[in-house]
Design a protein around this motif. Structure first.
Motif, short mmCIF file in Angstrom:
data_model
loop_
_atom_site.label_atom_id
_atom_site.label_comp_id
_atom_site.label_asym_id
_atom_site.label_seq_id
_atom_site.Cartn_x
_atom_site.Cartn_y
_atom_site.Cartn_z
N HIS A 1 0.76 -1.17 0.10
CA HIS A 1 -0.05 -0.04 0.10
C HIS A 1 0.94 1.26 0.05
CE1 HIS A 1 1.18 -0.64 3.99
NE2 HIS A 1 0.99 0.64 4.34
N THR A 2 0.30 2.36 -0.25
CA THR A 2 0.87 3.69 -0.33
C THR A 2 -0.18 4.79 0.03
OG1 THR A 2 2.50 5.11 -1.42
CG2 THR A 2 0.51 4.23 -2.75
N GLN A 3 0.55 5.75 0.15
CA GLN A 3 -0.46 7.11 0.50
C GLN A 3 -0.55 7.82 -0.60
OE1 GLN A 3 -1.87 8.45 3.51
NE2 GLN A 3 -1.22 6.99 4.83
N VAL B 1 -4.85 6.09 1.66
CA VAL B 1 -4.04 4.74 1.65
C VAL B 1 -4.84 3.99 0.26
CG1 VAL B 1 -3.68 2.64 2.64
CG2 VAL B 1 -3.78 4.54 3.97
#
Lengths: 105, 141
Positions: free
Chosen positions: B37-39, B44
């Motif tokens: 996952h990433t921002q 998210v």
């Protein structure tokens, strides 16, 4: 006025000399990541006619690839594998890389 | 050379072997792994894979200089780094930083310094593939 050793002056003159001679000055430009996406190529051989500063080369690259400009303004330029200051003179035969914001690790 | 930027899976053993010696009481290793996952814009979002691209000649030179500098600042340490290029799946290792030293404290300090500086200056990029589309990490609008 400060004192300067003779050697320093000679070195400075030698450093600036290429700019005084007009003539072919071939620079290999390399584009990576987002920069390559914008130019559509990984490298470019540019004849700048005379030695140019990194600042001047930036303008030249922007004019050559208008789509690159939004990435170029966020990018550092590296000359011969080292990050360069805007005042550095790029001499004939140099390799210059457009280095967008890095994200290693 | 204190590093390798390569298109092959990284080897923890190879990195440790480069720094381990009989005077080393500690080896600290940092593994950078592809996260799922990433921002993005405060949200998210899921990540399925990352493409790593490097200016290999310069990246190796920059990381080598960082390693030499950190070894100088943290006496007794030995540093070795491997960084991956190409397409990586979630869970794969993108970077290995191995540091040995006579005592653990210097190895932890040096390891943190190397990865922080690598992330700041090594000409390496990653493109995220995920729910948010495909985008270069760190690039502004």
């Amino acid at each position: 006025m400060g004192l300067k050793a003779v050697g320093d002056v000679a070195e400075e003159k030698e450093f600036r000399d290429p700019g005084l001679h007009a003539g072919p000055s071939l620079i290999r430009i390399r584009y990576f990541a987002a920069a390559a996406d914008k130019t559509g190529c990984a490298d470019d051989d540019v004849d700048v006619g005379a030695a140019v500063s990194v600042r001047e080369l930036r303008l030249l690259l922007g004019a050559r690839h208008p789509a690159l400009v939004p990435v170029l303004v966020q990018s550092r330029l590296a000359v011969n594998l080292r990050f360069a200051s805007e005042d550095e003179i790029v001499v004939d035969g140099s390799e210059v890389a457009v280095v967008p914001p890095v994200a290693g690790g | 050379m204190h590093c390798e930027v390569i298109a092959l899976p990284l080897s923890l053993d190879a990195c440790v072997a480069r720094v381990k010696h009989t005077g080393a009481g500690a080896v600290v290793v940092m593994l950078g792994c592809v996260r799922d996952h990433t921002q993005q814009q405060g949200q998210v979002v899921a990540v399925t894979q990352l493409d790593y691209e490097a200016y290999v000649e310069m990246a190796e030179q920059v990381i080598d200089a960082i390693a030499v500098d950190v070894e100088g600042a943290c006496p007794g340490t030995r540093v070795f780094v491997q960084h991956r290029t190409g397409t990586l799946q979630v869970g794969e290792w993108a970077v290995v930083v191995a540091v040995s030293s006579p005592h653990r404290k210097e190895a932890f300090t040096a390891c943190a310094a190397v990865i922080d500086r690598l992330k700041q200056d090594a000409p390496i990029w990653k493109r995220e593939h995920g729910a948010g589309g495909v985008s270069w990490v760190g690039l502004g609008p």
